[in-house]
Design a protein around this motif. Structure first.
Motif, PDB file in Angstrom:
ATOM      1  N   GLY A 171       0.645  -1.507  -0.274  1.00 56.08           N
ATOM      2  CA  GLY A 171       0.012   0.159   0.422  1.00 56.08           C
ATOM      3  C   GLY A 171       0.899   1.464   0.145  1.00 56.08           C
ATOM      4  O   GLY A 171       2.005   1.558  -0.056  1.00 56.08           O
ATOM      5  N   SER A 172      -0.408   2.159  -0.337  1.00 55.02           N
ATOM      6  CA  SER A 172       0.572   3.191  -0.237  1.00 55.02           C
ATOM      7  C   SER A 172       1.122   4.452   1.259  1.00 55.02           C
ATOM      8  O   SER A 172       1.624   5.625   1.046  1.00 55.02           O
ATOM      9  N   SER A 173       0.156   3.750   2.399  1.00 54.36           N
ATOM     10  CA  SER A 173       0.523   4.591   3.412  1.00 54.36           C
ATOM     11  C   SER A 173       0.856   3.310   4.776  1.00 54.36           C
ATOM     12  O   SER A 173       0.628   2.199   4.380  1.00 54.36           O
ATOM     13  N   THR A 174       1.006   3.909   5.596  1.00 50.91           N
ATOM     14  CA  THR A 174       1.855   2.829   6.646  1.00 50.91           C
ATOM     15  C   THR A 174       0.394   2.446   7.560  1.00 50.91           C
ATOM     16  O   THR A 174       0.773   1.393   7.378  1.00 50.91           O
ATOM     17  N   ALA A 175      -1.045   3.030   7.827  1.00 47.58           N
ATOM     18  CA  ALA A 175      -1.947   2.215   7.821  1.00 47.58           C
ATOM     19  C   ALA A 175      -1.839   1.310   7.243  1.00 47.58           C
ATOM     20  O   ALA A 175      -2.922   0.081   7.561  1.00 47.58           O
ATOM     21  N   GLU A 176      -2.020   2.128   5.524  1.00 46.96           N
ATOM     22  CA  GLU A 176      -2.331   0.278   4.790  1.00 46.96           C
ATOM     23  C   GLU A 176      -1.740  -1.009   5.533  1.00 46.96           C
ATOM     24  O   GLU A 176      -1.717  -2.146   5.073  1.00 46.96           O
ATOM     25  N   ALA A 177      -0.012  -0.614   4.804  1.00 47.86           N
ATOM     26  CA  ALA A 177       0.800  -1.626   5.303  1.00 47.86           C
ATOM     27  C   ALA A 177       0.669  -2.412   6.545  1.00 47.86           C
ATOM     28  O   ALA A 177       0.852  -3.753   6.528  1.00 47.86           O
ATOM     29  N   THR A 178       0.406  -1.497   7.393  1.00 47.64           N
ATOM     30  CA  THR A 178       0.291  -2.367   8.580  1.00 47.64           C
ATOM     31  C   THR A 178      -0.749  -3.273   8.997  1.00 47.64           C
ATOM     32  O   THR A 178      -1.261  -4.601   9.446  1.00 47.64           O
ATOM     33  N   VAL A 179      -1.953  -2.858   8.081  1.00 47.37           N
ATOM     34  CA  VAL A 179      -3.481  -3.626   8.121  1.00 47.37           C
ATOM     35  C   VAL A 179      -2.822  -5.253   7.844  1.00 47.37           C
ATOM     36  O   VAL A 179      -3.275  -6.671   7.763  1.00 47.37           O
ATOM     37  N   GLU A 180      -2.288  -4.820   6.194  1.00 50.87           N
ATOM     38  CA  GLU A 180      -1.944  -6.104   5.209  1.00 50.87           C
ATOM     39  C   GLU A 180      -0.783  -7.437   6.317  1.00 50.87           C
ATOM     40  O   GLU A 180      -1.067  -8.059   6.254  1.00 50.87           O
ATOM     41  N   ALA A 225      -2.918  -9.248   9.176  1.00 48.84           N
ATOM     42  CA  ALA A 225      -3.414 -10.529   8.434  1.00 48.84           C
ATOM     43  C   ALA A 225      -2.036 -10.985   7.996  1.00 48.84           C
ATOM     44  O   ALA A 225      -2.759 -12.217   8.103  1.00 48.84           O
ATOM     45  N   VAL A 226      -0.827 -11.140   7.858  1.00 47.73           N
ATOM     46  CA  VAL A 226      -0.077 -11.973   7.254  1.00 47.73           C
ATOM     47  C   VAL A 226       0.483 -12.866   8.494  1.00 47.73           C
ATOM     48  O   VAL A 226       0.402 -13.882   8.549  1.00 47.73           O
ATOM     49  N   GLY A 227       0.165 -11.980   9.340  1.00 47.13           N
ATOM     50  CA  GLY A 227       0.483 -12.630  10.912  1.00 47.13           C
ATOM     51  C   GLY A 227      -0.269 -13.755  11.507  1.00 47.13           C
ATOM     52  O   GLY A 227      -0.075 -14.773  12.441  1.00 47.13           O
ATOM     53  N   ARG A 228      -1.418 -13.271  11.014  1.00 45.62           N
ATOM     54  CA  ARG A 228      -2.451 -14.251  11.557  1.00 45.62           C
ATOM     55  C   ARG A 228      -2.541 -15.560  10.944  1.00 45.62           C
ATOM     56  O   ARG A 228      -2.468 -16.308  11.242  1.00 45.62           O
ATOM     57  N   LYS A 229      -2.192 -15.584   9.374  1.00 44.47           N
ATOM     58  CA  LYS A 229      -2.261 -15.911   8.790  1.00 44.47           C
ATOM     59  C   LYS A 229      -1.266 -17.422   8.880  1.00 44.47           C
ATOM     60  O   LYS A 229      -1.069 -18.620   9.410  1.00 44.47           O
ATOM     61  N   LEU A 230      -0.127 -16.479   9.518  1.00 41.49           N
ATOM     62  CA  LEU A 230       1.232 -17.610   9.823  1.00 41.49           C
ATOM     63  C   LEU A 230       1.135 -17.846  10.797  1.00 41.49           C
ATOM     64  O   LEU A 230       1.404 -19.567  11.140  1.00 41.49           O
ATOM     65  N   ILE A 231       0.121 -17.754  12.160  1.00 41.12           N
ATOM     66  CA  ILE A 231      -0.127 -17.661  13.409  1.00 41.12           C
ATOM     67  C   ILE A 231      -0.876 -19.403  12.963  1.00 41.12           C
ATOM     68  O   ILE A 231      -0.559 -20.158  13.787  1.00 41.12           O
ATOM     69  N   GLU A 232      -1.888 -19.292  12.357  1.00 43.04           N
ATOM     70  CA  GLU A 232      -2.955 -20.236  11.783  1.00 43.04           C
ATOM     71  C   GLU A 232      -2.644 -21.765  11.963  1.00 43.04           C
ATOM     72  O   GLU A 232      -2.665 -22.628  11.926  1.00 43.04           O
ATOM     73  N   VAL A 233      -0.975 -21.202  10.256  1.00 43.57           N
ATOM     74  CA  VAL A 233      -1.140 -22.461   9.532  1.00 43.57           C
ATOM     75  C   VAL A 233       0.614 -23.286  10.253  1.00 43.57           C
ATOM     76  O   VAL A 233       0.915 -24.188  11.061  1.00 43.57           O
ATOM     77  N   ARG A 265       4.631 -15.337  23.389  1.00 46.91           N
ATOM     78  CA  ARG A 265       4.839 -16.141  22.032  1.00 46.91           C
ATOM     79  C   ARG A 265       4.144 -16.236  21.430  1.00 46.91           C
ATOM     80  O   ARG A 265       2.449 -15.319  22.040  1.00 46.91           O
ATOM     81  N   ASN A 266       3.781 -16.506  19.813  1.00 46.07           N
ATOM     82  CA  ASN A 266       2.420 -16.963  19.218  1.00 46.07           C
ATOM     83  C   ASN A 266       1.489 -15.320  19.377  1.00 46.07           C
ATOM     84  O   ASN A 266       0.966 -15.866  19.302  1.00 46.07           O
ATOM     85  N   THR A 267       3.154 -14.832  18.714  1.00 44.17           N
ATOM     86  CA  THR A 267       2.317 -13.301  18.209  1.00 44.17           C
ATOM     87  C   THR A 267       2.920 -12.722  17.459  1.00 44.17           C
ATOM     88  O   THR A 267       3.832 -12.911  17.469  1.00 44.17           O
ATOM     89  N   LEU A 268       2.258 -11.614  17.015  1.00 48.51           N
ATOM     90  CA  LEU A 268       3.036 -10.360  16.355  1.00 48.51           C
ATOM     91  C   LEU A 268       3.476  -9.378  16.649  1.00 48.51           C
ATOM     92  O   LEU A 268       2.379  -8.590  17.345  1.00 48.51           O
TER      93      LEU A 268
END
Length: 723
Positions: free
Chosen positions: A373-382, A385-393, A442-445
């Motif tokens: 994304g073009s802003s820090t807020a967009e990048a943070t949300v992304e 989301a990736v962090g949650r997916k990594l923790i799930e797998v 632990r187990n967090t981002l």
């Protein structure tokens, strides 16, 4: 000596002029001429013949044609038997001998001369062979050239047989092409399977290389270069492509026009395979197949540049597996390796195709995300989301060689926007954020924030200052007095302070942790012990202080050092301190690992005469077993129990139990943190041996302690120099 041919005369014994001129011609003829009779004997020979044969005239005439003295050599270098001599062949067959190459061994010169030999018969009036004329033409130089050429050809043949080079030759003028057997074999063809013309190269060249090869030839032929070298790929008969290096020479005429190209093709398959292997070893992790740190650094510089041009944000995620060391230690490194491979597979599965995953080493992985994304807020949300997916797998149990194991990730993240960024700084930021994730459950981002870096910078500055402080002897001893039940002074606890400046005194809580993490605790501990031993040596000369014991805290790092007993023995000997007045205070954490080694170390120290006290008893790895195993002299009751003895029934019961247990085990008890009269009264009533705390005396500088409890100036006059 020269033997002449028989002369003809004019009937009056005078040689005919024509005959004389003929003899002169033979004498100067550059070829050798020999006349043999019907038995093969030499009748006459000119000068050149005798020179070639290496014989004198009389010697040549008397030697029979089968004499062992004649040593002729065949063209292949073997000795020629007499029946094959030219004169004998003519006499036996009656036929001429033409252009026979013969070697003549000349014993007088020790060499072999080579000649082209022609021989023919002359018949008498009865039709029988009357004479045989043999002519020799010296071809020694030609034979030497032939042998040299043969050796060169043989060397070339052997060299080509032992190499991967495939010769070829192109006559540009006639268009004739020569492809060697090795050339065809390299591509899996028989020589008759393809049309051997100049266009064969382009027909077999890889489509992606064809234009480049054609352009190179188009530039080479009309140019002025004589040598060339380039790589391309040729199609093998089975369909795959063979990488080759083509090197050659361009033969040009006087006008510079290319008339011939000759060279070799070298099969680069093994070299390319080795280059790929070297690249993999240099840039890829061998366990997981992921890019390694080196590859990541190279890739990051390009990613940062791309994001900068596009005005987009990206992120770097640092992943560390929780409790991986415990799994490695308990289940073995083979299982640990299986886990790392499976983690790599799951992480790949969770990421987008354009995301970058690398393994730094151990259980550390790094992910780089682009176009967030073009802003820090967009990048943070992304990133979240990736962090949650990594923790799930990672949440699903891992099946490792038939055993079910769990592992969770601690993830640290830092953002970048394409501006000037130091790659090492990005990695440090993500690493700090990862440690924050571990500290917070632990187990967090967790995301990096500048406060983390500020804390790290402060710790680095403190570490550097600690080293300087040790070098400058800025650490000084403070002593807190200890009193018996009867109120008599029985000892003191040594407490270290850091005097950074004239008016700056730093308590140990601010620097001990840094000293331990930076490996400075051993040097600091030895400095404190040295000051304590010097103090005990001074006290031994004072009637009021000589019976006091001094307690000095030692760290787990010191006690686990195999050289610590020797170092302490050297200190005691150098200072003259009485060992039985020195007490080393340990915390229960030292017993958590390798207790057998610790027992050996403590017994070595006890043999010196020193005593041991167990500090903060009841707050750590409490176990009655080590109270019996280890050579302890005293238990220190933690201040957390002492301060609540009159307000918390549980605390008072614990203190009573500790005192009773120590009495049963013949151990002394020392209570710390005594601040109220009621606390002192309770401890005294229940039989505590020694007490210390603000009620009885605050910690003071070593020289002040000595002045307060022994006013004799001669005893402590030098104590300042030791601190």
């Amino acid at each position: 000596m020269q033997t002449h041919l028989p002369r003809a005369d004019n009937g009056h014994g005078v040689p005919d002029d024509a005959q004389r001129r003929f003899e002169e011609l033979l004498a100067h003829l550059p070829a050798g001429v020999v006349m043999h009779d019907a038995r093969g004997h030499v009748m006459a020979a000119n000068r050149q013949a005798l020179l070639l044969l290496g014989r004198a005239g009389d010697d040549a005439r008397t030697a029979p044609p089968n004499d062992a003295g004649w040593h002729f050599v065949r063209a292949d270098g073997t000795r020629m038997p007499p029946p094959e001599y030219p004169v004998n062949t003519v006499l036996r067959t009656g036929a001429k001998v033409s252009d026979l190459v013969v070697g003549v061994w000349r014993a007088a010169f020790g060499d072999v001369r080579w000649a082209i030999c022609n021989a023919y018969p002359e018949y008498d009036e009865h039709g029988a062979i009357g004479r045989v004329i043999v002519c020799f033409t010296d071809c020694t130089a030609l034979k030497a050239a032939e042998q040299s050429l043969h050796k060169s050809e043989e060397r070339m043949r052997l060299a080509l047989q032992g190499s991967t080079d495939a010769p070829w030759d192109w006559d540009v003028v006639t268009g004739e092409m020569y492809y060697s057997p090795r050339w065809w074999d390299m591509l899996g063809y028989r020589p008759d399977e393809q049309r051997a013309d100049a266009d064969l190269w382009l027909r077999l060249t890889h489509p992606d290389d064809r234009e480049r090869v054609a352009t190179a030839l188009d530039e080479l032929l009309p140019g002025a270069r004589q040598a060339y070298s380039f790589e391309f790929r040729l199609r093998h008969r089975d369909g795959h492509y063979v990488p080759v290096l083509s090197r050659g020479f361009v033969l040009r005429d006087a006008a510079g026009k290319a008339i011939r190209l000759s060279g070799t093709n070298t099969d680069l398959t093994e070299r390319k395979r080795a280059e790929r292997r070297i690249h993999e070893l240099a840039y890829y992790d061998q366990l997981t197949g992921l890019p390694n740190r080196r590859f990541l650094i190279d890739e990051l510089s390009q990613i940062l540049a791309r994001n900068g041009r596009a005005g987009r944000h990206g992120a770097l995620l640092f992943i560390d597996l929780d409790n991986f060391k415990l799994l490695n230690d308990t289940m073995g490194h083979d299982v640990g390796d299986l886990l790392l491979r499976e983690v790599a597979r799951r992480l790949r599965r969770a990421l987008r195709e354009g995301d970058h995953l690398a393994r730094l080493g151990g259980d550390e992985f790094v992910i780089v995300l682009e176009n967030l994304g073009s802003s820090t807020a967009e990048a943070t949300v992304e990133v979240q989301a990736v962090g949650r997916k990594l923790i799930e797998v990672m949440a699903e149990p891992f099946d490792l060689a038939g055993r079910q194991c769990g592992s969770s990730p601690s993830i640290g993240a830092t953002l970048f926007d394409g501006g000037p960024t130091d790659i090492d700084a990005l990695l440090r930021q993500a690493d700090l954020a990862m440690y924050r994730a571990k500290d917070e459950g632990r187990n967090t981002l967790r995301f990096f924030d500048p406060a983390m870096q500020a804390a790290v910078d402060r710790q680095a500055a403190l570490s550097a200052a600690l080293r300087t402080g040790l070098a400058r002897r800025q650490f000084v001893l403070y002593c807190q007095p200890q009193f018996g039940r009867d109120g008599r002074l029985v000892g003191a606890e040594a407490l270290v302070r850091w005097r950074r400046g004239a008016d700056e005194l730093i308590a140990p809580g601010e620097f001990i942790g840094v000293a331990e993490s930076d490996g400075l605790i051993a040097a600091l501990g030895l400095d404190v012990l040295e000051q304590g031993c010097r103090a005990l040596a001074r006290w031994s000369r004072s009637p009021l202080l000589r019976t006091l014991k001094l307690a000095v805290n030692v760290s787990v790092h010191q006690l686990r050092d195999p050289d610590f007993p020797h170092a302490l023995a050297a200190l005691l000997a150098a200072t003259g301190a009485p060992a039985d007045r020195l007490t080393l205070e340990l915390t229960e954490s030292v017993f958590a690992r390798d207790p057998d080694d610790l027992v050996v170390r403590m017994r070595e120290l006890r043999a010196l005469g020193v005593h041991f006290a167990l500090d903060d008893f009841g707050t750590g790895y409490s176990s009655l077993a080590y109270l019996a195993r280890f050579p302890l002299a005293a238990l220190k009751i933690d201040r957390s129990f002492v301060q609540d003895v009159y307000t918390d029934p549980n605390a008072s019961s614990i203190v009573e139990a500790i005192i009773a247990l120590a009495r049963k085990l013949h151990l002394a008890t020392i209570a710390e943190g005594v601040e109220l009269d009621t606390q002192q009264a309770f401890l005294t009533t229940h039989g505590c041996d020694v007490m210390q705390g603000y009620l009885l005396g605050r910690p003071v500088a070593l020289d002040e302690f000595e002045r307060r409890y022994d006013p004799q100036p001669e005893v402590h006059a030098t104590s300042g120099s030791s601190t």
